[in-house]
Design a protein around this motif. Sequence first.
Motif, PDB file in Angstrom:
ATOM      1  N   UNK A 267       0.823  -1.210   0.000  1.00  0.00           N
ATOM      2  CA  UNK A 267       0.000   0.000   0.000  1.00  0.00           C
ATOM      3  C   UNK A 267       0.855   1.258   0.000  1.00  0.00           C
ATOM      4  N   UNK A 268       1.969   1.209   0.699  1.00  0.00           N
ATOM      5  CA  UNK A 268       2.888   2.354   0.712  1.00  0.00           C
ATOM      6  C   UNK A 268       3.418   2.605  -0.698  1.00  0.00           C
ATOM      7  N   UNK A 269       3.851   1.542  -1.379  1.00  0.00           N
ATOM      8  CA  UNK A 269       4.340   1.683  -2.753  1.00  0.00           C
ATOM      9  C   UNK A 269       3.276   2.255  -3.677  1.00  0.00           C
ATOM     10  N   UNK A 270       2.054   1.760  -3.555  1.00  0.00           N
ATOM     11  CA  UNK A 270       0.957   2.259  -4.386  1.00  0.00           C
ATOM     12  C   UNK A 270       0.665   3.726  -4.085  1.00  0.00           C
TER      13      UNK A 270
ATOM     14  N   UNK B 251      11.195  10.304  -7.170  1.00  0.00           N
ATOM     15  CA  UNK B 251      11.548  11.668  -6.755  1.00  0.00           C
ATOM     16  C   UNK B 251      12.577  12.255  -7.728  1.00  0.00           C
ATOM     17  N   UNK B 252      13.574  11.469  -8.106  1.00  0.00           N
ATOM     18  CA  UNK B 252      14.566  11.932  -9.083  1.00  0.00           C
ATOM     19  C   UNK B 252      13.898  12.262 -10.412  1.00  0.00           C
TER      20      UNK B 252
ATOM     21  N   UNK C 293       7.866   0.261  -7.255  1.00  0.00           N
ATOM     22  CA  UNK C 293       6.818   0.633  -6.300  1.00  0.00           C
ATOM     23  C   UNK C 293       5.613  -0.301  -6.330  1.00  0.00           C
ATOM     24  N   UNK C 294       5.267  -0.796  -7.506  1.00  0.00           N
ATOM     25  CA  UNK C 294       4.053  -1.597  -7.650  1.00  0.00           C
ATOM     26  C   UNK C 294       4.411  -3.075  -7.691  1.00  0.00           C
ATOM     27  N   UNK C 295       3.935  -3.809  -6.724  1.00  0.00           N
ATOM     28  CA  UNK C 295       4.307  -5.229  -6.611  1.00  0.00           C
ATOM     29  C   UNK C 295       3.380  -6.124  -7.422  1.00  0.00           C
TER      30      UNK C 295
ATOM     31  N   UNK D 170      13.030  -2.348   0.659  1.00  0.00           N
ATOM     32  CA  UNK D 170      14.089  -1.831  -0.208  1.00  0.00           C
ATOM     33  C   UNK D 170      13.556  -1.498  -1.593  1.00  0.00           C
ATOM     34  N   UNK D 171      12.608  -2.304  -2.120  1.00  0.00           N
ATOM     35  CA  UNK D 171      12.078  -2.000  -3.460  1.00  0.00           C
ATOM     36  C   UNK D 171      11.243  -0.724  -3.433  1.00  0.00           C
ATOM     37  N   UNK D 172      10.477  -0.530  -2.365  1.00  0.00           N
ATOM     38  CA  UNK D 172       9.697   0.708  -2.246  1.00  0.00           C
ATOM     39  C   UNK D 172      10.643   1.898  -2.066  1.00  0.00           C
TER      40      UNK D 172
END
Length: 196
Positions: free
Chosen positions: A6-9, A88-89, A144-146, A78-80
Amino acid sequence: MISIDSVGEFVWVLGLIAWYVIRYPFERRAKRVRVVGTQRSPSDNVGLAAAVFGMAILPAFCIVTNFPRAADYPSNIWSVGVGTISYVAALWVFRRAHKELGRNWSISLEIRERHELIRSGPYALVRHPMYTSFLLMALGQFFLLSNWVAGIAGLIGFSILFFGRVDKEERMMLDNFGPQYRAYMETTKRIIPYLY
């Protein structure tokens, strides 16, 4: 408790909103500057549609519907983290590229009235920092998206846009700026500083 998925999403959704917030004022201003030359074609529209589909529509659909569930895989911190840094970059490069281009910016292959060759900011390192930002966004999306479908869609959409358009864009710039652009090409890479 909030899952790492959910954080990644959430980060991906925030990134997409930030992308639009950055783009909107430049898009409004660009409409006021007359176009004097265009290379826009049906293939250009296909590339743009593929990028929007792969980097926004399909992943949003996957998040909202949780389909295809069979393509899900476990996420980790680590993936997130990598995805967040990449996104961000991407947004930083995206904003800087828009700022440097100013009135020269266009969503498609167009030459604007009093068009200038920009070589400052990110353009000092690469000729196409907008594509650099899209590549970073697509990589961020992947991390970010698993979900394999949602994750890889951005890289596919970016690839269709980039490889279908960059050669035409460079030909257009050569036609418009001639030796000045050729000299610029000799001192910069396309989208990855010092590599490609």
